[in-house]
Design an enzyme around this catalytic site. Structure first.
Site, PDB file in Angstrom:
ATOM      1  CB  CYS A 186      -0.946   0.002   1.197  1.00 17.99           C
ATOM      2  SG  CYS A 186      -0.258  -0.716   2.693  1.00 17.99           S
TER       3      CYS A 186
ATOM      4  CG  HIS B 118      -0.904   3.807   4.706  1.00 16.14           C
ATOM      5  ND1 HIS B 118      -1.658   3.424   5.790  1.00 16.14           N
ATOM      6  CD2 HIS B 118      -0.409   2.654   4.164  1.00 16.14           C
ATOM      7  CE1 HIS B 118      -1.625   2.101   5.905  1.00 16.14           C
ATOM      8  NE2 HIS B 118      -0.884   1.615   4.927  1.00 16.14           N
TER       9      HIS B 118
HETATM   10  N1  LIG Z   1      -4.776  -3.695   4.529  1.00 15.73           N
HETATM   11  C1  LIG Z   1      -4.125  -3.026   3.596  1.00 15.73           C
HETATM   12  O1  LIG Z   1      -4.154  -1.776   3.548  1.00 15.73           O
HETATM   13  C2  LIG Z   1      -3.337  -3.752   2.549  1.00 15.73           C
HETATM   14  C3  LIG Z   1      -2.824  -3.027   1.509  1.00 15.73           C
HETATM   15  C4  LIG Z   1      -2.069  -3.673   0.531  1.00 15.73           C
HETATM   16  C5  LIG Z   1      -1.855  -5.025   0.637  1.00 15.73           C
HETATM   17  N2  LIG Z   1      -2.372  -5.723   1.680  1.00 15.73           N
HETATM   18  C6  LIG Z   1      -2.150  -7.169   1.726  1.00 15.73           C
HETATM   19  O2  LIG Z   1      -3.378  -7.793   1.404  1.00 15.73           O
HETATM   20  C7  LIG Z   1      -3.503  -9.020   2.115  1.00 15.73           C
HETATM   21  C8  LIG Z   1      -4.781  -9.007   2.938  1.00 15.73           C
HETATM   22  O3  LIG Z   1      -4.724  -7.931   3.841  1.00 15.73           O
HETATM   23  P1  LIG Z   1      -5.906  -7.593   4.825  1.00 15.73           P
HETATM   24  O4  LIG Z   1      -5.456  -6.346   5.485  1.00 15.73           O
HETATM   25  O5  LIG Z   1      -7.215  -7.637   4.153  1.00 15.73           O
HETATM   26  O6  LIG Z   1      -5.786  -8.833   5.871  1.00 15.73           O
HETATM   27  P2  LIG Z   1      -6.868  -9.304   6.970  1.00 15.73           P
HETATM   28  O7  LIG Z   1      -7.779  -8.216   7.317  1.00 15.73           O
HETATM   29  O8  LIG Z   1      -6.064  -9.938   8.043  1.00 15.73           O
HETATM   30  O9  LIG Z   1      -7.715 -10.424   6.206  1.00 15.73           O
HETATM   31  C9  LIG Z   1      -7.144 -11.646   5.831  1.00 15.73           C
HETATM   32  C10 LIG Z   1      -8.125 -12.422   4.973  1.00 15.73           C
HETATM   33  O10 LIG Z   1      -7.455 -13.614   4.532  1.00 15.73           O
HETATM   34  C11 LIG Z   1      -8.252 -14.738   4.873  1.00 15.73           C
HETATM   35  N3  LIG Z   1      -7.386 -15.885   5.129  1.00 15.73           N
HETATM   36  C12 LIG Z   1      -6.485 -16.041   6.114  1.00 15.73           C
HETATM   37  N4  LIG Z   1      -5.897 -17.250   6.024  1.00 15.73           N
HETATM   38  C13 LIG Z   1      -6.460 -17.872   4.963  1.00 15.73           C
HETATM   39  C14 LIG Z   1      -6.285 -19.144   4.365  1.00 15.73           C
HETATM   40  N5  LIG Z   1      -5.397 -20.028   4.822  1.00 15.73           N
HETATM   41  N6  LIG Z   1      -7.048 -19.453   3.292  1.00 15.73           N
HETATM   42  C15 LIG Z   1      -7.945 -18.565   2.789  1.00 15.73           C
HETATM   43  N7  LIG Z   1      -8.150 -17.343   3.316  1.00 15.73           N
HETATM   44  C16 LIG Z   1      -7.413 -17.004   4.404  1.00 15.73           C
HETATM   45  C17 LIG Z   1      -9.019 -14.314   6.094  1.00 15.73           C
HETATM   46  O11 LIG Z   1     -10.142 -15.167   6.229  1.00 15.73           O
HETATM   47  P3  LIG Z   1     -10.760 -15.594   7.663  1.00 15.73           P
HETATM   48  O12 LIG Z   1     -11.705 -14.477   8.026  1.00 15.73           O
HETATM   49  O13 LIG Z   1     -11.461 -16.852   7.353  1.00 15.73           O
HETATM   50  O14 LIG Z   1      -9.614 -15.734   8.611  1.00 15.73           O
HETATM   51  C18 LIG Z   1      -9.382 -12.873   5.701  1.00 15.73           C
HETATM   52  O15 LIG Z   1     -10.464 -12.884   4.806  1.00 15.73           O
HETATM   53  C19 LIG Z   1      -2.206  -9.154   2.935  1.00 15.73           C
HETATM   54  O16 LIG Z   1      -1.277  -9.913   2.219  1.00 15.73           O
HETATM   55  C20 LIG Z   1      -1.735  -7.726   3.061  1.00 15.73           C
HETATM   56  O17 LIG Z   1      -0.335  -7.645   3.242  1.00 15.73           O
HETATM   57  C21 LIG Z   1      -3.126  -5.131   2.629  1.00 15.73           C
END
Ligand SMILES: NC(=O)c1ccc[n+]([C@@H]2O[C@H](COP(=O)([O-])OP(=O)(O)OC[C@H]3O[C@@H](n4cnc5c(N)ncnc54)[C@H](OP(=O)(O)O)[C@@H]3O)[C@@H](O)[C@H]2O)c1
Length: 314
Positions: A129, A224
């Site tokens: 991000c 951010h």
């Molecule tokens: N947040 C940001 O601003 C942002 C920006 C750029 C990139 N990212 C990247 O995007 C990704 C997701 O970020 P997030 O912030 O949305 O994370 P998050 O809020 O922690 O959500 C994680 C998601 O992944 C699912 N998940 C976890 N383990 C899994 C598995 N083994 N199989 C299938 N689904 C699984 C979770 O499902 P459950 O509910 O079932 O656990 C949930 O839907 C990360 O790699 C992060 O680094 C995030």
């Protein structure tokens, strides 16, 4: 291609629901929601209807009934699940850091290096991000006068660390609202700082660009902020920089933009453009909604670019 069959993996996290919201706004009809087994059977909102969440397993994703798959899960699950979906014939846009620096995997901000997306072999990586907003602000200046060096300090919101960190911040009393640093160390810097440098160099095609980052997590829910200092090959006045950025895609020049201003917006706000009093370059302030352009929107724009150029097949 007829209506693409779309999977959204990580549909219950911080980013996944924004991907769903943006897909629903665009009128996509054939969309499935996936998460881990913990969430299987629950529902997520998709426009004016609910989708039942399916467990994302390698078998389900490799079954061959998806054309396009957005992954918003961590690096571990992405490393396992993305190759399965590619095997099943889907083009995967992955937001984790699993594939970002892998040779041959395009790392794409469409406004900056959109053409790279067409070289994909099934996976297009969405940058971090912080990288996305920085690239939107710096690439137009680089194109105009050449970047010589970049220094950046980030003030990253809780949502950048996922939905659990958002809940944690919401549940704390404001007086106790401090958040911890959450990045592992890589040598003498945070992994996040090394990622920001390596990803920026890859996207700009400048492998030797002098680049120094200090990243911090702050008790802000969404948005951010970045303080940025640049040196350029040709001198640029603040007025010239503002003029260039005023016509740059996805950038809006604003006087003193804050993370609060950026929340819910699709563009990157750049302001406080002024001479760097400690050097010969410029200082800027860059803010962006990390869940939209910093994550979900950038991924959707990559998909739209591939669909437009009929480059969805690997
Ligand atoms: N947040 C940001 O601003 C942002 C920006 C750029 C990139 N990212 C990247 O995007 C990704 C997701 O970020 P997030 O912030 O949305 O994370 P998050 O809020 O922690 O959500 C994680 C998601 O992944 C699912 N998940 C976890 N383990 C899994 C598995 N083994 N199989 C299938 N689904 C699984 C979770 O499902 P459950 O509910 O079932 O656990 C949930 O839907 C990360 O790699 C992060 O680094 C995030």
């Amino acid at each position: 291609m007829a209506e693409p069959r779309i999977g959204v993996v990580g549909a219950t996290g911080a980013v996944g629901p924004v991907v769903l919201e943006l897909l629903a706004e665009r009128g996509h009809g054939d969309v499935r929601a996936f998460a881990s087994g913990r969430s299987a059977g629950s529902t997520v909102t998709y426009g004016d209807r609910e989708l039942e969440v399916e467990e994302a397993t390698t078998e389900v994703l490799a079954a061959g009934d998806l054309d396009l798959c957005f992954f918003s899960v961590g690096t571990g699950p992405s490393s396992e699940l993305v190759p399965a979906a590619v095997e099943g014939g889907a083009v995967c846009i992955d937001k984790s850091s699993a594939f970002r620096l892998v040779d041959g995997v395009p790392l794409v901000v469409p406004e900056v290096n959109g053409d790279a997306a067409e070289t994909h072999q099934g996976i297009v990586a969405n940058p971090n991000c912080s990288t996305i907003q920085l690239m939107c602000a710096l690439a137009p200046l680089h194109e105009a006068v050449g970047l010589r060096s970049v220094r950046v300090a980030t003030y990253q919101s809780a949502s950048g660390a996922g939905i659990d960190r958002m809940d944690e911040l919401r549940s704390k009393a404001p007086a106790d609202g401090n958040v911890d640093m959450d990045w592992p160390l890589e040598g003498d810097e945070f992994e996040e700082e090394a990622k920001l440098r390596a990803e920026s160099r890859k996207i700009l095609g400048l492998p030797g660009l002098p680049f120094s980052a200090t990243c911090a997590r702050v008790p802000v829910l969404v948005g951010h902020s970045q303080a940025v200092w640049i040196e350029t090959e040709d001198r640029l006045t603040p007025e010239e920089a503002a003029e260039i950025l005023a016509t740059a895609p996805s950038v809006t020049v604003a006087e003193h933009p804050t993370a609060k201003d950026a929340r819910g917006r699709d563009d990157v706000l750049v302001g406080r453009i002024r001479p760097d009093r400690a050097g010969e370059g410029l200082a800027l302030w860059v803010v962006c909604d990390n869940l939209r352009k910093g994550a979900a929107l950038n991924a959707i724009q990559i998909a739209e670019l591939l669909l437009e150029r009929q480059a969805l097949a690997a």
